[in-house]
Design a protein around this motif. Structure first.
Motif, PDB file in Angstrom:
ATOM      1  N   CYS A 110      21.809   4.731  -4.032  1.00 27.50           N
ATOM      2  CA  CYS A 110      22.178   5.483  -5.227  1.00 27.50           C
ATOM      3  C   CYS A 110      23.101   6.643  -4.816  1.00 27.50           C
ATOM      4  CB  CYS A 110      20.930   5.997  -5.932  1.00 27.50           C
ATOM      5  SG  CYS A 110      21.200   6.378  -7.663  1.00 27.50           S
ATOM      6  N   ALA A 111      24.394   6.496  -5.127  1.00 26.17           N
ATOM      7  CA  ALA A 111      25.383   7.475  -4.664  1.00 26.17           C
ATOM      8  C   ALA A 111      25.165   8.861  -5.256  1.00 26.17           C
ATOM      9  CB  ALA A 111      26.789   6.977  -5.009  1.00 26.17           C
ATOM     10  N   GLY A 112      24.515   8.938  -6.415  1.00 25.88           N
ATOM     11  CA  GLY A 112      24.331  10.229  -7.062  1.00 25.88           C
ATOM     12  C   GLY A 112      23.185  11.051  -6.512  1.00 25.88           C
ATOM     13  N   VAL A 170      21.619  11.100 -14.779  1.00 25.17           N
ATOM     14  CA  VAL A 170      20.931   9.856 -15.102  1.00 25.17           C
ATOM     15  C   VAL A 170      21.640   8.723 -14.386  1.00 25.17           C
ATOM     16  CG1 VAL A 170      20.353   8.224 -16.935  1.00 25.17           C
ATOM     17  CG2 VAL A 170      20.120  10.666 -17.347  1.00 25.17           C
ATOM     18  N   ASP A 171      20.869   7.852 -13.724  1.00 25.11           N
ATOM     19  CA  ASP A 171      21.428   6.686 -13.037  1.00 25.11           C
ATOM     20  C   ASP A 171      20.734   5.426 -13.531  1.00 25.11           C
ATOM     21  OD1 ASP A 171      23.294   7.777 -10.818  1.00 25.11           O
ATOM     22  OD2 ASP A 171      21.499   9.004 -10.595  1.00 25.11           O
ATOM     23  N   ASP A 191      20.789  22.782  -7.603  1.00 23.28           N
ATOM     24  CA  ASP A 191      21.943  22.543  -6.752  1.00 23.28           C
ATOM     25  C   ASP A 191      22.360  23.838  -6.039  1.00 23.28           C
ATOM     26  OD1 ASP A 191      24.006  20.050  -6.638  1.00 23.28           O
ATOM     27  OD2 ASP A 191      25.079  21.940  -6.290  1.00 23.28           O
ATOM     28  N   THR A 192      23.011  23.688  -4.903  1.00 22.94           N
ATOM     29  CA  THR A 192      23.490  24.868  -4.188  1.00 22.94           C
ATOM     30  C   THR A 192      24.621  25.556  -4.946  1.00 22.94           C
ATOM     31  OG1 THR A 192      24.929  23.404  -2.913  1.00 22.94           O
ATOM     32  CG2 THR A 192      22.819  24.020  -1.918  1.00 22.94           C
ATOM     33  N   ALA A 193      25.311  24.800  -5.815  1.00 25.11           N
ATOM     34  CA  ALA A 193      26.347  25.381  -6.684  1.00 25.11           C
ATOM     35  C   ALA A 193      25.747  25.599  -8.063  1.00 25.11           C
ATOM     36  CB  ALA A 193      27.553  24.455  -6.774  1.00 25.11           C
ATOM     37  N   SER A 229      28.287  16.673  -9.678  1.00 26.92           N
ATOM     38  CA  SER A 229      27.312  17.094  -8.667  1.00 26.92           C
ATOM     39  C   SER A 229      26.356  15.966  -8.313  1.00 26.92           C
ATOM     40  CB  SER A 229      26.514  18.298  -9.173  1.00 26.92           C
ATOM     41  OG  SER A 229      27.324  19.438  -9.274  1.00 26.92           O
ATOM     42  N   THR A 230      25.907  15.974  -7.071  1.00 26.16           N
ATOM     43  CA  THR A 230      24.904  15.021  -6.613  1.00 26.16           C
ATOM     44  C   THR A 230      23.728  15.784  -6.014  1.00 26.16           C
ATOM     45  OG1 THR A 230      25.976  14.862  -4.444  1.00 26.16           O
ATOM     46  CG2 THR A 230      26.640  13.252  -6.126  1.00 26.16           C
ATOM     47  N   PHE A 231      22.576  15.120  -6.020  1.00 28.67           N
ATOM     48  CA  PHE A 231      21.395  15.700  -5.378  1.00 28.67           C
ATOM     49  C   PHE A 231      21.493  15.421  -3.887  1.00 28.67           C
ATOM     50  CE2 PHE A 231      16.947  14.837  -3.893  1.00 28.67           C
ATOM     51  CZ  PHE A 231      16.623  16.169  -3.705  1.00 28.67           C
ATOM     52  N   ASP A 232      21.655  16.497  -3.105  1.00 28.54           N
ATOM     53  CA  ASP A 232      21.908  16.355  -1.673  1.00 28.54           C
ATOM     54  C   ASP A 232      20.702  16.807  -0.852  1.00 28.54           C
ATOM     55  OD1 ASP A 232      24.657  15.559  -2.091  1.00 28.54           O
ATOM     56  OD2 ASP A 232      25.062  17.652  -2.596  1.00 28.54           O
ATOM     57  N   ASP A 233      20.677  16.345   0.377  1.00 29.13           N
ATOM     58  CA  ASP A 233      19.607  16.745   1.293  1.00 29.13           C
ATOM     59  C   ASP A 233      19.631  18.268   1.458  1.00 29.13           C
ATOM     60  OD1 ASP A 233      17.467  16.362   2.967  1.00 29.13           O
ATOM     61  OD2 ASP A 233      18.705  16.029   4.752  1.00 29.13           O
TER      62      ASP A 233
END
Length: 578
Positions: free
Chosen positions: A314-316, A359-360, A453-455, A462-466
């Motif tokens: 899931c890229a997002g 939403v994905d 998010d950090t931003a 935006s994506t949910f990142d580690d």
């Protein structure tokens, strides 16, 4: 703190249901909002006191803008409010409205410099604005009934129908002389034996057996039914929220129609969880394909929402890890469709300093579009849920249940409500044909993710990142329908426990809660007005503070448009709880 947690949990439902088909209306359809804005304009810019027409129109334009900025008036409706002011005698000393009938008997209005210029057979208008000088403006009427045995006063607001305007609108099978091409079986010339009743239903009494010939209308006028289509998300009419003191889930003009509490008359699209309503983001795109047209009299065309590979990374949500590795950071999954049929823009949730939502799509969707005329389909979606875990086989009474009689987990939020398991029984249809128009029922399995998010605020894309903080994730299989929806919690296994959590609303936790016409509505047969789809059902969140939640969603649609053809095959996979 609890109220904040409720908002955070409910926000997940906003993101989850945001991927449902919804739409921007290309033309103004919120008559109630136009009427309310015109009433406010009359208070702030009284016609009788106007001494200059240009100044009067500018005043009304300012009111319309303020109402649109406050989200009480859809922006596409501002022009309707200003147009009524422009086509009036307000601020024009001696001018008059003038009414004439065209060859079809329909009234037309013009503004004349004087009453003498309105020459017979035309007649003088009864109001200063052409919007109601020659015929009713169809604005809502309010009737007040006072009981003689008490001091209670009940006020009911009735929103008007467009029946009688000579045009087939959503929910109408015909209007006046327009029967939409429906004929008697055998094809009586020009539909000569088919008439229209005063309530805009077809009169088939002169046909053999009293039955009209059912035809399959196109999804898009002039286009073959086998095609690929798209719906686009945006704003719509106002509806009272689930927790409103009166007229809950009914159309409204203002908060007064919903019991008076501020913000209860809310512009759609919106979703509720535990009765708390959140507005949706706009810009959602849903693409579906009808490969083969169904024949009359059913005209129930199978619709497919493509997915591609549902096991793809899931890229997002890269912060959830990469399959085949297990999901990381508390995520429910790290897989979703690589070529989704619906796409939801990342959006900001302005709570707790600002959260991101996305939403994905996680699987293909298989539903129907019914274009029968007169309408023969029955597409209301009914969902009943039980919080008790039926085990891996999703069948009560078989091995693996977490609640084998007579020993069960306690019916508490942390007991039977403390997981995402349970059982939801879905059925389609309420035993009667849907109202006339093009009806949509297209389910889409989805994954909602809310994170910090950090931003901030959440930037587009935006994506949910580690390393970022996951707030919540929810897998939801909502099934919106323009015919209506009903949701409830019910004891399906006889253990005395149906729900262990917040439920649908503070006043009706178990339901059933239904949303039907006139809030739910089909697309008009001619494709000039879009549908309003609705969804309802129980969800087992399994965590504080809501646990078992009921949700309602109200989603306006544009008329469907044809887009480049896609190939789509969907075989739904049975799951549990649904």
């Amino acid at each position: 703190m609890r109220s904040i947690l409720r908002i955070v949990a409910s926000a997940c439902f906003l993101t989850a249901v945001a991927g449902l088909p919804a739409g921007v209306l290309a033309r103004c359809t919120d008559l109630a909002a136009v009427c309310a804005a015109r009433d406010k304009a009359e208070t702030q810019c009284p016609c009788a006191a106007a001494t200059n027409h240009g100044v009067y129109v500018r005043c009304v334009r300012g009111v319309a803008k303020a109402e649109a900025d406050a989200l009480r008036l859809p922006r596409e409706c501002k022009g309707d409010v200003v147009r009524c002011a422009s086509r009036s005698t307000c601020g024009r000393l001696g001018y008059a409205t003038c009414c004439r009938l065209d060859n079809l008997g329909q009234p037309h209005c013009s503004v004349k410099r004087s009453a003498a210029n309105c020459k017979p057979p035309a007649t003088l208008g009864t109001k200063p604005s052409c919007c109601e000088a020659c015929a009713s403006n169809n604005c809502p009427t309010t009737t007040t009934t006072t009981s003689t045995t008490s001091t209670t006063t009940t006020t009911t607001t009735t929103l008007p129908s467009n029946c009688g305007n000579g045009h087939i609108d959503p929910g109408e099978a015909c209007d006046g002389s327009d029967v939409g091409g429906v004929t008697c079986p055998g094809g009586s010339a020009g539909g000569a034996f088919v008439a229209c009743n005063p309530n805009c239903t077809l009169d088939c009494s002169h046909c053999p057996g009293g039955v009209c010939n059912v035809i399959c209308e196109p999804v898009v006028a002039g286009q073959p039914i086998p095609n690929t289509y798209q719906l686009v998300g945006g704003g719509g009419p106002k509806v009272c929220q689930t927790n409103s003191a009166s007229n809950a889930l009914k159309p409204c003009n203002s908060d007064a129609d919903c019991g008076g509490q501020s913000g209860n008359c809310m512009q759609t699209p919106w979703v509720t969880a535990d009765g708390f309503a959140f507005q949706f983001p706009t810009g959602i795109k849903t693409t579906f394909t009808i490969a083969v047209a169904d024949s009359a009299p059913t005209c129930s065309h199978a619709a497919c929402v493509s997915c591609g590979d549902p096991t793809a990374a899931c890229a997002g949500i890269p912060g959830c890890g990469t399959p085949p590795a297990a999901p990381m950071n508390g995520c429910a999954t790290n897989r979703c469709c690589d070529t989704p049929g619906f796409v939801v823009p990342t959006f900001n949730i302005p709570i707790l300093g600002g959260l991101c939502g996305r939403v994905d799509q996680v699987a293909c969707g298989a539903g129907v579009v019914n274009t029968s005329h007169p309408q023969t389909g029955d597409n209301e979606v009914v969902k009943r849920g039980d919080t008790s875990d039926p085990g891996a086989d999703c069948t009560y009474g078989a091995g693996g249940d977490d609640c084998p009689s007579p020993t069960c987990k306690p019916c508490t939020p942390t007991g039977q409500g403390g997981d995402t398991k349970g059982k939801i029984v879905r059925s389609v249809g309420n035993g009667s044909s849907d109202v006339s128009g093009v009806q949509f029922r297209i389910p889409t399995p989805m994954l909602a993710t809310v994170w910090q998010d950090t931003a901030n605020p959440c930037p587009d894309g935006s994506t949910f990142d580690d390393g970022e903080s996951l707030i919540t994730q929810l897998v939801l299989n909502a099934e919106p329908s323009s015919a209506g929806a009903t949701g409830s919690f019910a004891d399906l296994n006889g253990d005395g426990c149906a729900r262990a959590g917040a439920g649908f609303s503070t006043s009706n936790q178990d339901g059933p809660i239904s949303v039907g016409p006139p809030v739910a509505r089909p697309q008009s047969y001619d494709g000039t007005l879009g549908a309003v789809q609705v969804a309802a059902g129980p969800v087992f969140a399994g965590s504080a503070p809501l646990y078992d939640i009921g949700f309602i969603a109200i989603l306006p649609s544009t008329p469907a448009t044809v887009v480049p053809a896609e190939s789509c095959i969907c075989v739904p996979v049975a799951g549990c709880p649904e």
